[in-house]
Design a protein around this motif. Sequence first.
Motif, mmCIF file in Angstrom:
data_model
loop_
_atom_site.group_PDB
_atom_site.id
_atom_site.type_symbol
_atom_site.label_atom_id
_atom_site.label_comp_id
_atom_site.label_asym_id
_atom_site.label_seq_id
_atom_site.Cartn_x
_atom_site.Cartn_y
_atom_site.Cartn_z
ATOM 1 N N HIS A 8 25.407 8.579 22.326
ATOM 2 C CA HIS A 8 26.565 9.455 22.324
ATOM 3 C C HIS A 8 25.936 9.445 21.079
ATOM 4 C CE1 HIS A 8 28.287 6.824 25.406
ATOM 5 N NE2 HIS A 8 27.356 6.083 25.368
ATOM 6 N N SER A 9 25.276 10.035 20.153
ATOM 7 C CA SER A 9 25.729 10.833 19.060
ATOM 8 C C SER A 9 26.382 12.774 19.376
ATOM 9 C CB SER A 9 24.349 11.131 18.061
ATOM 10 O OG SER A 9 24.334 12.147 16.782
ATOM 11 N N HIS A 10 26.938 12.738 18.829
ATOM 12 C CA HIS A 10 27.353 13.786 18.806
ATOM 13 C C HIS A 10 27.223 15.005 17.910
ATOM 14 C CE1 HIS A 10 31.210 14.219 21.295
ATOM 15 N NE2 HIS A 10 31.554 12.510 21.202
ATOM 16 N N SER A 11 25.954 14.569 17.083
ATOM 17 C CA SER A 11 25.388 15.370 15.839
ATOM 18 C C SER A 11 23.942 15.470 16.125
ATOM 19 C CB SER A 11 25.346 15.088 14.550
ATOM 20 O OG SER A 11 25.513 13.364 14.616
ATOM 21 N N ASP A 12 22.665 14.321 16.461
ATOM 22 C CA ASP A 12 21.875 14.076 16.622
ATOM 23 C C ASP A 12 21.190 14.173 17.601
ATOM 24 O OD1 ASP A 12 19.273 13.456 16.456
ATOM 25 O OD2 ASP A 12 19.174 11.780 14.888
ATOM 26 N N GLY A 13 20.688 14.906 18.265
ATOM 27 C CA GLY A 13 20.551 15.989 19.864
ATOM 28 C C GLY A 13 18.769 14.926 20.449
ATOM 29 N N GLU A 14 18.205 14.787 19.022
ATOM 30 C CA GLU A 14 16.900 14.944 18.904
ATOM 31 C C GLU A 14 17.110 13.240 19.103
ATOM 32 O OE1 GLU A 14 12.015 14.298 17.072
ATOM 33 O OE2 GLU A 14 13.858 15.052 15.578
ATOM 34 N N ALA A 15 17.391 12.180 18.966
ATOM 35 C CA ALA A 15 17.466 10.628 19.453
ATOM 36 C C ALA A 15 18.452 10.379 20.679
ATOM 37 C CB ALA A 15 18.405 9.929 18.080
ATOM 38 N N ASN A 16 19.857 11.605 20.753
ATOM 39 C CA ASN A 16 19.627 10.882 22.073
ATOM 40 C C ASN A 16 18.927 11.374 22.905
ATOM 41 O OD1 ASN A 16 22.068 10.969 21.447
ATOM 42 N ND2 ASN A 16 22.926 13.143 21.308
ATOM 43 N N THR A 17 17.883 12.825 23.000
ATOM 44 C CA THR A 17 17.240 12.770 24.416
ATOM 45 C C THR A 17 15.963 11.662 24.101
ATOM 46 O OG1 THR A 17 17.638 15.339 23.546
ATOM 47 C CG2 THR A 17 15.114 15.083 24.897
ATOM 48 N N ARG A 18 15.605 11.743 23.063
ATOM 49 C CA ARG A 18 14.343 10.192 22.966
ATOM 50 C C ARG A 18 15.201 8.618 23.784
ATOM 51 N NH1 ARG A 18 10.642 11.878 20.815
ATOM 52 N NH2 ARG A 18 10.324 13.405 18.763
ATOM 53 N N ALA A 19 16.367 9.125 23.650
ATOM 54 C CA ALA A 19 17.153 8.065 24.773
ATOM 55 C C ALA A 19 17.121 8.086 26.176
ATOM 56 C CB ALA A 19 18.246 7.393 23.878
ATOM 57 N N MET A 20 17.378 9.032 26.292
ATOM 58 C CA MET A 20 17.290 9.988 27.245
ATOM 59 C C MET A 20 15.510 9.866 28.595
ATOM 60 S SD MET A 20 19.578 13.527 26.716
ATOM 61 C CE MET A 20 18.945 13.759 28.722
ATOM 62 N N ALA A 21 14.607 10.306 27.585
ATOM 63 C CA ALA A 21 13.977 10.181 27.959
ATOM 64 C C ALA A 21 12.870 8.232 28.459
ATOM 65 C CB ALA A 21 12.771 10.548 26.984
ATOM 66 N N GLU A 22 13.576 7.944 27.406
ATOM 67 C CA GLU A 22 13.333 6.395 27.816
ATOM 68 C C GLU A 22 13.515 6.125 28.740
ATOM 69 O OE1 GLU A 22 13.729 4.255 23.585
ATOM 70 O OE2 GLU A 22 12.595 5.958 23.286
ATOM 71 N N ALA A 23 14.889 6.459 28.800
ATOM 72 C CA ALA A 23 15.489 5.673 30.490
ATOM 73 C C ALA A 23 15.455 6.812 31.613
ATOM 74 C CB ALA A 23 17.019 5.675 30.016
ATOM 75 N N GLY A 24 15.186 7.176 31.405
ATOM 76 C CA GLY A 24 13.802 8.062 32.593
ATOM 77 C C GLY A 24 14.238 9.689 32.616
ATOM 78 N N SER A 25 15.160 10.168 32.277
ATOM 79 C CA SER A 25 15.684 11.569 32.112
ATOM 80 C C SER A 25 14.477 12.417 32.177
ATOM 81 C CB SER A 25 16.365 11.685 31.302
ATOM 82 O OG SER A 25 17.127 13.012 31.444
ATOM 83 N N VAL A 26 14.568 13.599 33.222
ATOM 84 C CA VAL A 26 12.907 13.780 33.836
ATOM 85 C C VAL A 26 13.556 15.568 32.693
ATOM 86 C CG1 VAL A 26 12.048 15.677 35.144
ATOM 87 C CG2 VAL A 26 12.091 13.344 36.057
ATOM 88 N N ILE A 27 14.193 15.739 32.703
ATOM 89 C CA ILE A 27 14.661 17.336 31.880
ATOM 90 C C ILE A 27 14.744 16.787 30.302
ATOM 91 C CG2 ILE A 27 17.350 16.417 31.394
ATOM 92 C CD1 ILE A 27 17.239 20.032 31.853
#
Length: 158
Positions: free
Chosen positions: A61-80
């Motif tokens: 939910h961060s509007h500023s930290d894309g790296e933290a968001n992307t890491r959380a997405m990947a941990e949840a299984g997001s292929v992109i």
Amino acid sequence: MTKQAQQTVLAAELPERGQPLAGGVFVTRYWLNGVERALILLPDELSGPWGEYGVEIKGTHSHSDGEANTRAMAEAGSVIAMKALELDGFIPSCLEGQLLMAAKADGVVELREDRWHWLSSQRSADYAYGMAFGDGWLSDVGKGFERLARPVRSLPIQ
């Protein structure tokens, strides 16, 4: 032998905006979590859904930290998101997407205008943010749709 990705950049060694840096193009300087950083647009273009529609991913939910968001997405299984991290990059947040749009408007970088691009900031279980670089629209989009992502890299400036 694997090449080690650049981890920091010296302020005195920053190129002009739009010039090569750390495997991409230097976009701009910005502050994130109290640290001045260099935003770099990578040349790669990814495509796919953000994640599963109806599933909220904690930590995105961060509007500023894309790296933290992307890491959380990947941990949840997001292929992109996994693909972006494999490039030693990440999917930009809303803030980082706006910085890309400003750089595009200034003629510093080129971004596709014919399709929406994912940002890593999640709005809800059903929606994540996306940006249309043709006109700068920032909106929420159903997470199951196939969209583009242009990974970025962010280096601390010393």
